[in-house]
Design an enzyme around this catalytic site. Sequence first.
Site, short mmCIF file in Angstrom:
data_model
loop_
_atom_site.label_atom_id
_atom_site.label_comp_id
_atom_site.label_asym_id
_atom_site.label_seq_id
_atom_site.Cartn_x
_atom_site.Cartn_y
_atom_site.Cartn_z
N GLY A 114 56.63 -53.28 -47.18
CA GLY A 114 55.53 -52.50 -46.62
C GLY A 114 54.20 -53.23 -46.66
CD GLU A 137 61.30 -53.68 -46.09
OE1 GLU A 137 60.12 -53.31 -45.94
OE2 GLU A 137 61.73 -54.79 -45.69
#
Length: 308
Positions: A114, A137
């Site tokens: 992020g 991720e």
Amino acid sequence: MALSQSSDLVLVDTPADGTRVISFNRVDKRNALSQSLISTFLKQLGEASIDSSVRVIIITGSKSCFSAGADIKEISELDAAEAGKRRYLEDLCLGIKAVKKPVLAAIEGIALGGGFEVALMCDMIFASRNSRLGLPETTIGVIPGAGGTQRLTNTLGKYKAMEMILLGRSITASEAHSNGLVSEIFDDGTVLDNTITIAEKLANSSEEALSLAKQAICAADDLGRNDDLERRLYYTSFGTADKREGISAFLEKRKPRWARASGQTAAEAPRVVRRTPSKTDFFLKELLVLPRTIGRAALGKEIARTGI
């Protein structure tokens, strides 16, 4: 220095006329994007966005870390239904998108997950020589969910995006710069100062012209993205056994043990009505597919080389 503010999670400074610096300040957690940090950040970003004395905004982290990504502990507490109900990370995406002023990212150290997606939402990225950028991720059983799959593919092309996301590989600032993702590289410890110098130049330019140019460029970028699809798939990944195992393994500092035969079926792709393509379809396909295959930066270099 006209303004200097601080909170537990975000630092705010105005080091030069027209330039607002917003710094992530959760250093002990490598500036992980907790919801509290995101809310504080968006409040400061919104204030800078409507402040007429601010013409350029810089987003940065600490001297050793821009941001390691979303808060894994918070993610561990979300399943697919709850993530969808909260519209997790949507506020971050929409908040940055709403800013009409130039937004610059100044990266020292790592920008992952992020954190890297925040940088990708900015209008220009500046990085230190030893910084690393990536979207890891999938290594914890989820996918990027704040525009990463879309913006990275637009910039670097399908195959480089596949390599980075599916393998969880990060790239150096030099690689990012050569592929048109990073605007300029600076010596370690000097990125923010150099970015402020660039911001001062922008602050002395036509505010209306910069805003209109940004709007036009972002509109072109939006054509190659499907953020809603990415976010739906992101929330879907929160409901999988692999997400639960990946997050648990991360928090327990061990290798994940992925399920190989869970009996679960993959989500079905939406049905598409087929029709015979026309000549116009083939032309439009070239315009749309080629940038996403080799990356827009590489396409621009090829057009310049051939003189098209």
